[in-house]
Design a protein around this motif. Structure first.
Motif, PDB file in Angstrom:
ATOM      1  N   THR A  10       7.839  18.810 -14.369  1.00  0.00           N
ATOM      2  CA  THR A  10       9.063  18.326 -13.723  1.00  0.00           C
ATOM      3  C   THR A  10       8.756  18.101 -12.253  1.00  0.00           C
ATOM      4  O   THR A  10       8.153  18.967 -11.602  1.00  0.00           O
ATOM      5  N   TYR A  11       9.174  16.954 -11.753  1.00  0.00           N
ATOM      6  CA  TYR A  11       8.749  16.517 -10.415  1.00  0.00           C
ATOM      7  C   TYR A  11       9.946  16.452  -9.478  1.00  0.00           C
ATOM      8  O   TYR A  11      10.991  15.890  -9.834  1.00  0.00           O
ATOM      9  N   LEU A  12       9.775  17.013  -8.292  1.00  0.00           N
ATOM     10  CA  LEU A  12      10.839  16.917  -7.287  1.00  0.00           C
ATOM     11  C   LEU A  12      10.234  16.376  -5.994  1.00  0.00           C
ATOM     12  O   LEU A  12       9.205  16.881  -5.517  1.00  0.00           O
ATOM     13  N   PHE A  13      10.882  15.346  -5.447  1.00  0.00           N
ATOM     14  CA  PHE A  13      10.405  14.726  -4.203  1.00  0.00           C
ATOM     15  C   PHE A  13      11.354  15.043  -3.069  1.00  0.00           C
ATOM     16  O   PHE A  13      12.563  15.022  -3.254  1.00  0.00           O
ATOM     17  N   LEU A  14      10.799  15.297  -1.911  1.00  0.00           N
ATOM     18  CA  LEU A  14      11.600  15.261  -0.689  1.00  0.00           C
ATOM     19  C   LEU A  14      11.229  13.947   0.000  1.00  0.00           C
ATOM     20  O   LEU A  14      10.091  13.768   0.450  1.00  0.00           O
ATOM     21  N   GLY A  15      12.188  13.015   0.047  1.00  0.00           N
ATOM     22  CA  GLY A  15      11.900  11.681   0.589  1.00  0.00           C
ATOM     23  C   GLY A  15      11.995  10.662  -0.528  1.00  0.00           C
ATOM     24  O   GLY A  15      11.273  10.764  -1.528  1.00  0.00           O
ATOM     25  N   ALA A  16      12.892   9.708  -0.385  1.00  0.00           N
ATOM     26  CA  ALA A  16      13.105   8.707  -1.443  1.00  0.00           C
ATOM     27  C   ALA A  16      12.931   7.308  -0.883  1.00  0.00           C
ATOM     28  O   ALA A  16      13.733   6.412  -1.117  1.00  0.00           O
ATOM     29  N   GLY A  17      11.869   7.131  -0.108  1.00  0.00           N
ATOM     30  CA  GLY A  17      11.568   5.812   0.457  1.00  0.00           C
ATOM     31  C   GLY A  17      10.504   5.126  -0.373  1.00  0.00           C
ATOM     32  O   GLY A  17      10.432   5.283  -1.594  1.00  0.00           O
ATOM     33  N   GLU A  18       9.631   4.359   0.348  1.00  0.00           N
ATOM     34  CA  GLU A  18       8.598   3.588  -0.349  1.00  0.00           C
ATOM     35  C   GLU A  18       7.667   4.492  -1.152  1.00  0.00           C
ATOM     36  O   GLU A  18       7.447   4.280  -2.338  1.00  0.00           O
ATOM     37  N   ALA A  19       7.137   5.518  -0.474  1.00  0.00           N
ATOM     38  CA  ALA A  19       6.165   6.376  -1.156  1.00  0.00           C
ATOM     39  C   ALA A  19       6.852   7.143  -2.276  1.00  0.00           C
ATOM     40  O   ALA A  19       6.378   7.151  -3.419  1.00  0.00           O
ATOM     41  N   GLY A  20       7.985   7.785  -1.978  1.00  0.00           N
ATOM     42  CA  GLY A  20       8.665   8.627  -2.968  1.00  0.00           C
ATOM     43  C   GLY A  20       9.017   7.852  -4.229  1.00  0.00           C
ATOM     44  O   GLY A  20       8.615   8.227  -5.337  1.00  0.00           O
ATOM     45  N   THR A  21       9.742   6.750  -4.067  1.00  0.00           N
ATOM     46  CA  THR A  21      10.176   6.022  -5.267  1.00  0.00           C
ATOM     47  C   THR A  21       8.999   5.288  -5.922  1.00  0.00           C
ATOM     48  O   THR A  21       8.983   5.116  -7.137  1.00  0.00           O
ATOM     49  N   GLY A  22       8.032   4.881  -5.114  1.00  0.00           N
ATOM     50  CA  GLY A  22       6.846   4.217  -5.679  1.00  0.00           C
ATOM     51  C   GLY A  22       6.064   5.173  -6.571  1.00  0.00           C
ATOM     52  O   GLY A  22       5.673   4.825  -7.694  1.00  0.00           O
ATOM     53  N   ILE A  23       5.847   6.392  -6.083  1.00  0.00           N
ATOM     54  CA  ILE A  23       5.111   7.383  -6.889  1.00  0.00           C
ATOM     55  C   ILE A  23       5.928   7.734  -8.133  1.00  0.00           C
ATOM     56  O   ILE A  23       5.407   7.809  -9.248  1.00  0.00           O
TER      57      ILE A  23
ATOM     58  N   ASP B 211       0.817  -1.208   0.000  1.00  0.00           N
ATOM     59  CA  ASP B 211       0.000   0.000   0.000  1.00  0.00           C
ATOM     60  C   ASP B 211       0.855   1.264   0.000  1.00  0.00           C
ATOM     61  O   ASP B 211       0.500   2.263  -0.620  1.00  0.00           O
ATOM     62  N   ASP B 212       1.971   1.218   0.710  1.00  0.00           N
ATOM     63  CA  ASP B 212       2.802   2.420   0.845  1.00  0.00           C
ATOM     64  C   ASP B 212       3.581   2.708  -0.431  1.00  0.00           C
ATOM     65  O   ASP B 212       3.863   3.859  -0.740  1.00  0.00           O
ATOM     66  N   ILE B 213       3.920   1.650  -1.164  1.00  0.00           N
ATOM     67  CA  ILE B 213       4.625   1.844  -2.439  1.00  0.00           C
ATOM     68  C   ILE B 213       3.595   2.029  -3.560  1.00  0.00           C
ATOM     69  O   ILE B 213       3.613   3.013  -4.287  1.00  0.00           O
ATOM     70  N   GLN B 214       2.666   1.073  -3.652  1.00  0.00           N
ATOM     71  CA  GLN B 214       1.786   1.045  -4.826  1.00  0.00           C
ATOM     72  C   GLN B 214       0.472   1.807  -4.630  1.00  0.00           C
ATOM     73  O   GLN B 214       0.011   2.492  -5.540  1.00  0.00           O
ATOM     74  N   GLY B 215      -0.119   1.677  -3.439  1.00  0.00           N
ATOM     75  CA  GLY B 215      -1.392   2.360  -3.190  1.00  0.00           C
ATOM     76  C   GLY B 215      -1.194   3.870  -3.174  1.00  0.00           C
ATOM     77  O   GLY B 215      -1.947   4.631  -3.802  1.00  0.00           O
ATOM     78  N   THR B 216      -0.159   4.310  -2.469  1.00  0.00           N
ATOM     79  CA  THR B 216       0.121   5.746  -2.410  1.00  0.00           C
ATOM     80  C   THR B 216       0.466   6.258  -3.804  1.00  0.00           C
ATOM     81  O   THR B 216       0.007   7.333  -4.219  1.00  0.00           O
TER      82      THR B 216
ATOM     83  N   VAL C 297       6.201  20.543  -9.824  1.00  0.00           N
ATOM     84  CA  VAL C 297       5.479  19.753  -8.818  1.00  0.00           C
ATOM     85  C   VAL C 297       6.453  19.403  -7.691  1.00  0.00           C
ATOM     86  O   VAL C 297       7.542  18.871  -7.951  1.00  0.00           O
ATOM     87  N   LEU C 298       6.062  19.682  -6.450  1.00  0.00           N
ATOM     88  CA  LEU C 298       6.896  19.344  -5.290  1.00  0.00           C
ATOM     89  C   LEU C 298       6.105  18.378  -4.403  1.00  0.00           C
ATOM     90  O   LEU C 298       4.975  18.679  -4.002  1.00  0.00           O
ATOM     91  N   ILE C 299       6.717  17.228  -4.108  1.00  0.00           N
ATOM     92  CA  ILE C 299       5.984  16.203  -3.353  1.00  0.00           C
ATOM     93  C   ILE C 299       6.773  15.806  -2.111  1.00  0.00           C
ATOM     94  O   ILE C 299       7.959  15.438  -2.207  1.00  0.00           O
ATOM     95  N   GLY C 300       6.130  15.884  -0.952  1.00  0.00           N
ATOM     96  CA  GLY C 300       6.790  15.528   0.305  1.00  0.00           C
ATOM     97  C   GLY C 300       6.416  14.121   0.741  1.00  0.00           C
ATOM     98  O   GLY C 300       5.242  13.824   0.986  1.00  0.00           O
ATOM     99  N   THR C 301       7.422  13.254   0.821  1.00  0.00           N
ATOM    100  CA  THR C 301       7.212  11.887   1.310  1.00  0.00           C
ATOM    101  C   THR C 301       8.326  11.552   2.300  1.00  0.00           C
ATOM    102  O   THR C 301       8.810  10.424   2.357  1.00  0.00           O
ATOM    103  N   SER C 302       8.717  12.553   3.062  1.00  0.00           N
ATOM    104  CA  SER C 302       9.930  12.431   3.887  1.00  0.00           C
ATOM    105  C   SER C 302       9.658  11.944   5.296  1.00  0.00           C
ATOM    106  O   SER C 302      10.571  11.504   5.989  1.00  0.00           O
ATOM    107  N   GLY C 303       8.423  12.067   5.742  1.00  0.00           N
ATOM    108  CA  GLY C 303       8.112  11.772   7.144  1.00  0.00           C
ATOM    109  C   GLY C 303       8.585  12.890   8.074  1.00  0.00           C
ATOM    110  O   GLY C 303       8.467  12.768   9.293  1.00  0.00           O
TER     111      GLY C 303
END
Ligand SMILES: O=C([O-])CC(=O)C(=O)O
Ligand SMILES: [Mg+2]
Length: 641
Positions: free
Chosen positions: A383-396, A355-360, A464-470
């Protein structure tokens, strides 16, 4: 053969059927009767459980009878899916049973109706005197409990009250949740469920799921057999190592599978009895919990390596052995270092979904697709920039790249270059490749090293800025203002949960962009007024996806999850956001429509499963949406006449 036994002095003989299961007619209700009869026979092989089984099967029979009634009245028969599997797998045996009644019935949450038992039911089931004389409707019960819940000022008190209700009267619990979804989602789910997990030891009353611990090694099959239901369709399992953004909560992570599965039922219509919450307890590295006298789990540091994987393997094998290969296993809130490996390993042999990788990923992709209707351009043009490269970040990130590849026919490696990730060491770039964890490597693009988020924004100029850092409040005023300085409508998603870990609040996002941000968050925020305009922030939470996704998997009898099924879910959800939602500032439809949306998602996921040859339920229903709807559990009381 199971002989009818009185479960309590007040138990009554409900019905007796010699060889009912052997009858060959194929009507749904009869299939159901045969399935249940067979299930009873199988359970009867466990001698010490006979009494409980007799009660349960008999009480279920009331449901069967009610189903027959509904069918006779021309209504749909719910709970159709899953019956074939059970009838296929279990032997058919003659049977007989009795029903729980009287005091026992009032204490059985699956069948208790409290004051809503009618006069006739009170007579028929030895309830006279055990209830005050007033008879009320289920709607009035809902009204009363909502009134009571609103008196509580502390969210955790509401959570405990809801859990008590679930333990007391299951149908009323689900009716309440379905009828008041926007108000109660934050109670049974994020953010309150996070606090509940932190304090789970103190508020623990009754176990609501199954605990599999290191001590059960070699006996996991027996542990699973202790669960009273046989026809399980969805399991949500955690090892508690990364509960929301709150970190390692060990065994107390159980609140998460329980909460997720209550949404499977309320939002996706999967029967409560087909849902199984599981916590794998391999210890915890949370010192505070290890020293907490009320902690409910193993008091040891986490097992890792072989010891951990052996237990997981035994668990996964046992699940398949007991429930077959069509049970959906949802991995939830595992730490990064296990989540990716578990998903990769078991997606080859089991029906698994993280769910955290694929559902999110699926819900965020939906949010981006509908954002395009507000900000313009195609997915590939942003162009997409993520803060956080865990399950959610890399999954999205991966799902965005897949969708761009699908839309443009460009190779996935090229599409990934539109997406940049920042982790705790800075921008993920080529020069860091050797030291990166495997799941981050495909995001290491050619760029000079950059250490801060602000510098990465200045250099990459994302739209686009996406926070998945916790990390709560990591989107500072400077960060948000930087986004607003070169984007007319900056897209900013603060996805970390619970609310205290959100990268910025809705109010901050709107204030720091003069109301121009297209904002969504993982946990809910109240509407915000900015310069006289009310913005209703959307909630980019996987709760939009997993209940419908799971329903689609179940009704099609899919045996594997494929990424195209996730893309189908995203596209379906995105199509549900209307101009009216956009005008209010949200890129998602409101949760009030979620059951309809879940049926649509289920239909598109099932259609994809059939298209990919992964569905086993044949023949394919002609109208998948109608079929999905007809399969959905509804919490209205059954009549026990
Ligand atoms: O539970 C939620 O609200 C979303 C989720 O999966 C997480 O944050 O781990
Ligand atoms: Mg999660």
């Amino acid at each position: 053969m199971l002989s009818a036994r009185t479960a309590s002095p007040a138990a009554s003989l409900w019905k007796r059927g010699g060889g009912a299961g052997a009858r060959g007619d194929g009507c749904t209700s009869c299939l159901e009767v045969r399935r249940r009869a067979a299930a009873v026979a199988v359970r009867a092989a466990q001698p010490k459980r006979v009494e409980a089984v007799a009660m349960e099967s008999a009480a279920e029979t009331a449901e069967v009878a009610a189903e027959k009634e509904v069918a006779a009245a021309g209504g749909g028969v719910e709970d159709k899916y899953g019956e074939d599997r059970a009838t296929e797998e279990l032997p058919v045996t003659p049977w007989a049973f009795s029903v729980a009644s009287g005091y026992t019935l009032l204490r059985d949450p699956h069948h208790n109706k409290g004051l809503a038992f009618t006069e006739r039911e009170r007579d028929a089931h030895y309830l006279r005197g055990l209830l005050p004389p007033g008879v009320v409707s289920q709607d009035l019960q809902v009204k009363k409990i909502m009134h009571n819940l609103r008196q509580y000022k502390v969210p955790l008190q509401r959570y405990v009250a809801m859990m008590d209700l679930q333990e007391r009267n299951e149908r009323l619990f689900y009716k309440l949740l379905i009828d008041n979804v926007e108000e109660l989602l934050p109670v049974v789910y994020t953010p309150t469920v996070g606090e509940a997990c932190q304090k789970y030891g103190s508020i623990f009353r009754r176990p609501q799921g199954l605990y599999v611990s290191l001590r059960d090694k070699g006996k996991v099959l027996d542990v699973l057999r202790n669960w009273p239901e046989r026809n399980i369709q969805v399991i949500v399992v955690t090892d508690g190592e990364r509960i929301l953004g709150l970190g390692d909560l060990g065994c107390q992570g159980m609140g998460i599978p329980v909460g997720k599965l209550s949404l499977y039922t309320a939002l996706g219509g999967v029967r409560p009895s087909a849902c199984l919450p599981i916590t794998i307890d391999v210890g915890t590295n949370n010192e505070q919990l290890l020293n907490d006298e009320f902690y409910i789990g193993l008091r040891q540091r986490r097992a890792t390596g072989e010891e951990y994987h052996e237990l997981m393997e035994e668990f996964m094998d046992a699940v398949k052995q007991i429930y077959g290969e069509k049970v959906l296993i949802q991995f939830e809130d595992f730490a990064n270092h296990n989540a990716f490996d578990l998903l990769a390993k078991y997606s080859k042999s089991h029906l698994v979904f993280n769910d955290d990788i694929q559902g999110t990923a699926s819900v965020v992709l939906a949010g981006l697709l509908s954002s395009l209707k507000v900000v313009g351009g195609t997915l590939a043009e942003h162009t997409y920039l993520f803060l956080g490269a865990g399950e959610a970040g890399t999954g999205i990130a991966e799902l965005i790249a897949l969708e761009i590849s699908k839309q443009t026919n460009a190779p996935i490696e090229e599409c990934r270059k539109k997406v940049w990730l920042v982790d705790s060491k800075g921008l993920i770039v080529n020069s860091r490749k050797d030291s990166l964890q495997p799941f981050k490597k495909s995001w290491a693009h050619e760029h000079e090293p950059v250490t801060t988020l602000l510098d990465a924004i200045e250099s990459i100029k994302p739209t686009v800025l996406i926070g998945t850092s916790g990390v709560g409040r990591a989107f500072t005023k400077e960060v948000v203002e930087a986004m607003a300085s070169f984007n007319e409508r900056p897209v900013i998603f603060s996805l970390s949960n619970p609310t205290s870990h959100s990268e910025c609040t809705a109010e901050e996002a709107y204030n720091w962009t003069q109301g121009r941000a297209v904002f969504a968050s993982g946990s809910p925020f109240d509407p915000v007024e900015h310069n006289g305009k009310i913005h209703v922030p959307g909630q980019a939470n996987n709760a939009y996806i997993f209940p419908g996704f799971g329903l689609g998997v179940v009704i099609s009898g899919a045996i594997r999850v494929h990424e195209d099924m996730l893309l189908a879910a995203s596209e379906t959800l995105a199509a549900q956001a209307t101009q009216e939602n956009f005008d209010k500032g949200s890129i998602f439809p409101p949760f009030t429509n979620i059951r309809k949306i879940s049926a649509l998602i289920a239909a598109s996921v099932a259609a994809k499963a059939y298209e990919l040859g992964l569905a086993t339920r044949l023949p394919r229903p002609r109208d998948l949406e109608k079929y999905a709807e007809s399969c959905m559990y509804t919490p209205v009381y059954r009549s026990y006449r």
